[in-house]
Design a protein around this motif. Structure first.
Motif, mmCIF file in Angstrom:
data_model
loop_
_atom_site.group_PDB
_atom_site.id
_atom_site.type_symbol
_atom_site.label_atom_id
_atom_site.label_comp_id
_atom_site.label_asym_id
_atom_site.label_seq_id
_atom_site.Cartn_x
_atom_site.Cartn_y
_atom_site.Cartn_z
ATOM 1 N N PRO A 9 0.829 -1.211 0.000
ATOM 2 C CA PRO A 9 0.000 0.000 0.000
ATOM 3 C C PRO A 9 0.868 1.269 0.000
ATOM 4 O O PRO A 9 1.887 1.338 0.685
ATOM 5 C CB PRO A 9 -0.796 -0.112 1.310
ATOM 6 C CG PRO A 9 -0.749 -1.551 1.679
ATOM 7 C CD PRO A 9 0.577 -2.043 1.193
ATOM 8 N N TYR A 10 0.458 2.258 -0.775
ATOM 9 C CA TYR A 10 1.183 3.528 -0.790
ATOM 10 C C TYR A 10 0.248 4.737 -0.853
ATOM 11 O O TYR A 10 0.712 5.876 -0.969
ATOM 12 C CB TYR A 10 2.179 3.577 -1.948
ATOM 13 C CG TYR A 10 1.569 3.414 -3.332
ATOM 14 C CD1 TYR A 10 1.125 4.523 -4.050
ATOM 15 C CD2 TYR A 10 1.451 2.167 -3.923
ATOM 16 C CE1 TYR A 10 0.572 4.385 -5.316
ATOM 17 C CE2 TYR A 10 0.912 2.017 -5.188
ATOM 18 C CZ TYR A 10 0.470 3.121 -5.881
ATOM 19 O OH TYR A 10 -0.071 2.996 -7.131
ATOM 20 N N LEU A 11 -1.056 4.502 -0.760
ATOM 21 C CA LEU A 11 -2.036 5.585 -0.678
ATOM 22 C C LEU A 11 -2.808 5.440 0.619
ATOM 23 O O LEU A 11 -3.472 4.417 0.840
ATOM 24 C CB LEU A 11 -3.017 5.539 -1.850
ATOM 25 C CG LEU A 11 -2.558 6.026 -3.215
ATOM 26 C CD1 LEU A 11 -3.677 5.796 -4.226
ATOM 27 C CD2 LEU A 11 -2.200 7.504 -3.176
ATOM 28 N N GLY A 12 -2.733 6.453 1.480
ATOM 29 C CA GLY A 12 -3.414 6.390 2.764
ATOM 30 C C GLY A 12 -4.462 7.474 2.902
ATOM 31 O O GLY A 12 -4.408 8.505 2.224
ATOM 32 N N LEU A 13 -5.424 7.237 3.793
ATOM 33 C CA LEU A 13 -6.447 8.220 4.128
ATOM 34 C C LEU A 13 -6.184 8.745 5.532
ATOM 35 O O LEU A 13 -5.965 7.960 6.473
ATOM 36 C CB LEU A 13 -7.847 7.597 4.075
ATOM 37 C CG LEU A 13 -8.312 6.985 2.752
ATOM 38 C CD1 LEU A 13 -9.715 6.411 2.924
ATOM 39 C CD2 LEU A 13 -8.284 8.009 1.633
ATOM 40 N N VAL A 14 -6.204 10.065 5.690
ATOM 41 C CA VAL A 14 -6.065 10.696 6.998
ATOM 42 C C VAL A 14 -7.182 11.714 7.169
ATOM 43 O O VAL A 14 -7.762 12.191 6.182
ATOM 44 C CB VAL A 14 -4.695 11.398 7.164
ATOM 45 C CG1 VAL A 14 -3.565 10.384 7.176
ATOM 46 C CG2 VAL A 14 -4.471 12.452 6.088
ATOM 47 N N ASP A 15 -7.487 12.047 8.406
ATOM 48 C CA ASP A 15 -8.515 13.034 8.702
ATOM 49 C C ASP A 15 -7.989 14.422 8.342
ATOM 50 O O ASP A 15 -7.029 14.902 8.943
ATOM 51 C CB ASP A 15 -8.885 12.967 10.186
ATOM 52 C CG ASP A 15 -10.116 13.786 10.528
ATOM 53 O OD1 ASP A 15 -10.463 14.714 9.759
ATOM 54 O OD2 ASP A 15 -10.730 13.519 11.582
ATOM 55 N N ALA A 16 -8.605 15.065 7.362
ATOM 56 C CA ALA A 16 -8.159 16.395 6.929
ATOM 57 C C ALA A 16 -8.384 17.444 7.998
ATOM 58 O O ALA A 16 -7.824 18.548 7.916
ATOM 59 C CB ALA A 16 -8.893 16.784 5.646
ATOM 60 N N ARG A 17 -9.194 17.123 9.017
ATOM 61 C CA ARG A 17 -9.484 18.100 10.063
ATOM 62 C C ARG A 17 -8.446 18.095 11.174
ATOM 63 O O ARG A 17 -8.487 18.954 12.052
ATOM 64 C CB ARG A 17 -10.879 17.818 10.636
ATOM 65 C CG ARG A 17 -11.991 17.945 9.601
ATOM 66 C CD ARG A 17 -13.282 17.279 10.052
ATOM 67 N NE ARG A 17 -13.129 15.826 10.142
ATOM 68 C CZ ARG A 17 -14.137 14.983 10.321
ATOM 69 N NH1 ARG A 17 -15.376 15.456 10.447
ATOM 70 N NH2 ARG A 17 -13.937 13.672 10.397
ATOM 71 N N THR A 18 -7.521 17.142 11.143
ATOM 72 C CA THR A 18 -6.472 17.090 12.164
ATOM 73 C C THR A 18 -5.242 17.804 11.647
ATOM 74 O O THR A 18 -4.928 17.770 10.468
ATOM 75 C CB THR A 18 -6.111 15.643 12.508
ATOM 76 O OG1 THR A 18 -5.613 14.987 11.336
ATOM 77 C CG2 THR A 18 -7.331 14.894 13.037
ATOM 78 N N ARG A 19 -4.543 18.441 12.557
ATOM 79 C CA ARG A 19 -3.320 19.140 12.191
ATOM 80 C C ARG A 19 -2.179 18.156 12.120
ATOM 81 O O ARG A 19 -2.143 17.145 12.805
ATOM 82 C CB ARG A 19 -2.985 20.224 13.228
ATOM 83 C CG ARG A 19 -3.912 21.412 13.169
ATOM 84 C CD ARG A 19 -3.498 22.466 14.193
ATOM 85 N NE ARG A 19 -2.132 22.910 13.992
ATOM 86 C CZ ARG A 19 -1.791 23.864 13.137
ATOM 87 N NH1 ARG A 19 -2.706 24.451 12.398
ATOM 88 N NH2 ARG A 19 -0.537 24.219 13.015
ATOM 89 N N ARG A 20 -1.200 18.469 11.264
ATOM 90 C CA ARG A 20 0.006 17.656 11.216
ATOM 91 C C ARG A 20 0.788 17.857 12.499
ATOM 92 O O ARG A 20 0.779 18.921 13.097
ATOM 93 C CB ARG A 20 0.870 18.040 10.006
ATOM 94 C CG ARG A 20 0.133 17.905 8.693
ATOM 95 C CD ARG A 20 1.009 18.334 7.538
ATOM 96 N NE ARG A 20 0.236 18.341 6.309
ATOM 97 C CZ ARG A 20 -0.413 19.394 5.839
ATOM 98 N NH1 ARG A 20 -0.351 20.547 6.490
ATOM 99 N NH2 ARG A 20 -1.111 19.333 4.738
ATOM 100 N N ALA A 21 1.524 16.816 12.921
ATOM 101 C CA ALA A 21 2.305 16.887 14.159
ATOM 102 C C ALA A 21 3.454 17.890 14.018
ATOM 103 O O ALA A 21 3.967 18.102 12.933
ATOM 104 C CB ALA A 21 2.863 15.527 14.492
#
Length: 285
Positions: free
Chosen positions: A273-285
C-alpha cells in the motif's frame, strides 16, 4: 511560503494497469493526454480541492523518458510531487537567493484526448529527478480547469485532496535542513513508523513527512534502487461516510506522524500500500 500540493506522481511501465489499479478501489481515472516531449503520457485522479494524482508512463514500451525514467521502467510507483505557486518567477528567484539549486521557469504542455492544449510553467529545485525530494513548482498558463478537474464522483467525495507526501530519505537531518532552508519549515517533530520501518520527521506547516530507514528493510532497498523520493501519499478526508470511501486494506491500518492512517488497497506497481487516508481536520504533528 505556503506549500500547496498541486499534484503527486505515480510511475509505472503500463499506464492502463496503473489506471485499472486505481479504478478497482473506487478512484475514477481520466486520461490526460500526451506530453510535448513525445515520450510520456498521463492519466489523472482529480480531487475537489484541485489537487490530483498523476499516473505516468511512456507511450512506447521500453522508451527512455526524460523524467522519472527509472521509476517508469522499473515500476517504481510514487516518484515526485509538485506545489502550486502564483508567481513562479518571484518564487524561483527567492529560492535561488536562499542557495537552493533552481532550474527554470520553463514552459511545458500536453494535448488532451479532446485536442485541448494545456500549458504551464515549471521550476525544478535541487538535484536529481524533478520533485524527488524538494517539490518542483508549477504555475498554469491556460485555465487550471483545462489541466485538472475532479474525476468521476470525486467532486462530491469525502476525499478533499492530496494532504501529505511521505518522502524516503537516507539522512533525516540533512533532508530536514533542506526544507528549513528552502521553505522555513522550522524544527520537525520526530517519530517512528513500524510500517515504514523508519524514523520520521514531520513539520507543523509543511505537507511532508520525511522517513529514514532504521536498519535494512524494504525502504532501504527502495532508496538503494531509486534514491530519495516519495514512498507514499496521504489523502485528506473530511467526511465520516465510509460507504463513499475507496476500498481500504483492512490489514494495513496504522498511524504516521501522530495521525491515524487507513491504507487503500492499491498495491500496483510496488506490491504494497502507498495511498493512505487521513482526517483532513487534524493538524500535522
Amino acid at each position: 511560503m505556503d506549500l500547496r500540493i498541486d499534484h503527486v506522481t505515480v510511475a509505472g511501465r503500463d499506464l492502463d494497469r496503473l489506471a485499472d489499479a486505481f479504478g478497482d478501489v473506487g478512484l475514477p481515472v481520466e486520461y490526460g493526454g500526451r506530453h510535448s516531449n513525445g515520450v510520456t503520457h498521463m492519466a489523472i485522479v482529480g480531487f475537489r480541492d484541485g489537487s490530483y494524482v498523476e499516473l505516468i508512463s511512456t507511450i512506447a514500451p521500453e522508451a527512455e523518458s526524460p523524467w522519472w525514467n527509472g521509476p517508469i521502467r522499473e515500476d517504481g510507483g510514487p516518484c515526485a510531487w509538485a506545489v502550486e505557486v502564483d508567481d513562479i518567477e518571484a518564487v524561483s528567484a527567492d529560492l535561488r537567493g536562499r542557495g537552493v539549486p533552481v532550474d527554470g521557469p520553463s514552459t511545458h504542455e500536453r494535448t488532451r484526448a479532446d485536442d485541448t492544449l494545456v500549458e504551464w510553467d515549471l521550476t525544478f529545485l535541487g538535484e536529481g529527478d524533478a520533485g524527488s525530494t524538494l517539490p518542483f513548482l508549477i504555475s498554469d498558463r491556460t485555465p487550471r480547469d483545462c489541466r485538472v478537474r475532479p474525476t468521476g464522483d470525486l467532486a462530491s467525495s469525502p476525499i478533499v485532496g492530496v494532504d501529505t507526501v511521505v518522502l524516503g530519505v537516507p539522512d533525516l537531518d540533512a533532508a530536514a535542513r533542506r526544507f528549513e532552508t528552502a521553505f522555513d519549515a522550522g524544527r520537525p517533530t520526530l517519530g517512528s513508523s513500524d510500517r515504514l520501518a523508519a524514523t520520521t520527521a514531520s513539520f507543523p506547516d509543511a505537507p511532508v513527512v520525511l522517513a529514514a530507514p532504521d536498519d535494512g528493510g524494504w525502504l532501504a532497498d527502495r532508496l538503494a534502487a531509486f534514491g530519495p523520493r516519495p514512498v507514499a501519499y496521504l489523502l485528506g478526508v473530511d467526511g465520516d461516510d465510509a460507504s463513499r470511501r475507496p476500498e481500504v486494506d483492512t490489514d494495513a491500518a496504522g498511524s504516521l506522524a501522530g495521525r491515524a492512517v487507513e491504507w487503500l488497497s492499491v498495491h500496483h506497481p510496488v506490491g504494497r500500500p502507498y495511498l493512505g487516508l487521513v482526517d483532513a481536520r487534524t493538524r500535522r504533528a
